[in-house]
Enzyme design. Sequence first.
Site, PDB file in Angstrom:
ATOM      1  N   LYS A 262       1.055  -1.007   0.157  1.00  0.00           N
ATOM      2  CA  LYS A 262       0.272   0.262  -0.160  1.00  0.00           C
ATOM      3  C   LYS A 262       0.979   0.793  -0.196  1.00  0.00           C
ATOM      4  O   LYS A 262       0.839   1.721  -0.157  1.00  0.00           O
ATOM      5  CB  LYS A 262      -1.085  -0.089   0.860  1.00  0.00           C
TER       6      LYS A 262
ATOM      7  N   LYS B 114      -7.623 -10.762  -5.804  1.00  0.00           N
ATOM      8  CA  LYS B 114      -8.976 -11.102  -5.473  1.00  0.00           C
ATOM      9  C   LYS B 114     -10.667 -10.309  -5.206  1.00  0.00           C
ATOM     10  O   LYS B 114     -10.246  -9.283  -4.882  1.00  0.00           O
ATOM     11  CB  LYS B 114      -7.780 -10.538  -3.557  1.00  0.00           C
TER      12      LYS B 114
ATOM     13  N   LYS C 106     -14.356  -5.613  -2.577  1.00  0.00           N
ATOM     14  CA  LYS C 106     -15.981  -4.290  -2.754  1.00  0.00           C
ATOM     15  C   LYS C 106     -14.568  -3.304  -4.318  1.00  0.00           C
ATOM     16  O   LYS C 106     -15.556  -2.467  -4.750  1.00  0.00           O
ATOM     17  CB  LYS C 106     -16.048  -3.507  -2.010  1.00  0.00           C
TER      18      LYS C 106
END
Length: 340
Positions: free
Chosen positions: A120, A199, A202
């Site tokens: 990230k 993966k 949302k």
Amino acid sequence: MVPSQASGPRPRVFSGMQPSGEAHLGNYLGALRQWVRLQEDHECFFCIVDQHALTGDFSPEDLPKRVFDLAVSFLAAGLDPERSVIFVQSDVPAHTELAWLFNAVAPVGELERMTQYKDKSAKMESIPAGLLNYPILQAADILLYRAAAVPVGEDQLQHLELAREIARRWNARFGDVFPEPKPILGDAGRIVGLDGGAKMSKSMDNTVRILAEPDEVWSRVRTAVTDPQRVRRDDPGRPEVCNVYSLHRHFTDPARLPDIAGQCRAGTRGCVDCKRILAESIAEHFAPMRERAAALHADPARVHDILHSGAARARAEAETTMARVRDAMGLLWRNAVPTP
Ligand code: SF4
């Protein structure tokens, strides 16, 4: 001496989920389905970890609704407030207090080695400290309840190992309070999204809401990527490499699977028809949950009450741990210094 988990006949389990709104198939297969089963023989603490959401993109206006919608998904999926403690992280201030106290022992080098942090932070110009410290709060979530075990996906194993390391270091320095929680790995493995690669999540927009109506389920499932070698309708397919087939395994009547795989291999059923069967299976699987969710949306006060009493039970348990932690770390100075 190895400290034991909190007393009780059933092993204690803690798990949390970020409030990304209503749960989707990935949440259900990777966690919720297993959590529902764990309630049978474990004392479960299930937490909506809203403070973890603050380290990513979030809007203060949306966050409360995301919390509420996830709570409805929890209850609709079968989490039972009579058997489990269901609550929101920010309703129990001890989570952040313990996370701060763990800063005394949490190793920065280990935090920087976390794969999720590296992935990230690599995409960010300015890295918030919370992204680095996220696993400390996660360790606090788990250890606050002195959980014996944590259901996790493989991508969270590294964070759980760090929680165990923090427990070891804290115990070595201040005394035996925290048991080292063990992982309970789910049986679903990595849940791949409808795009057939990433993966399911949302944020990747490659999933289906668990409470979606049948039309919406179909509109999502019909876009799913299949075996790339199957170009024409009568090309032989390979169910073992097709993600649609792997979803069939979760949702379609097992008695129908040999026919679905056989027709795929023989090229006698097209992918659209195969996906239609999957969409129907998914919609049918979640039909009772849609009903329960509709009842909860019609009675939001019930959801509030469940989260309110869950938080009260969680706070009571957390306080038992924190009293020992504050004492061990020398923070109960009033007890130690005589009043003049
Ligand atoms: Fe996948 Fe079904 Fe198409 Fe076979 S028929 S490739 S299992 S979608």
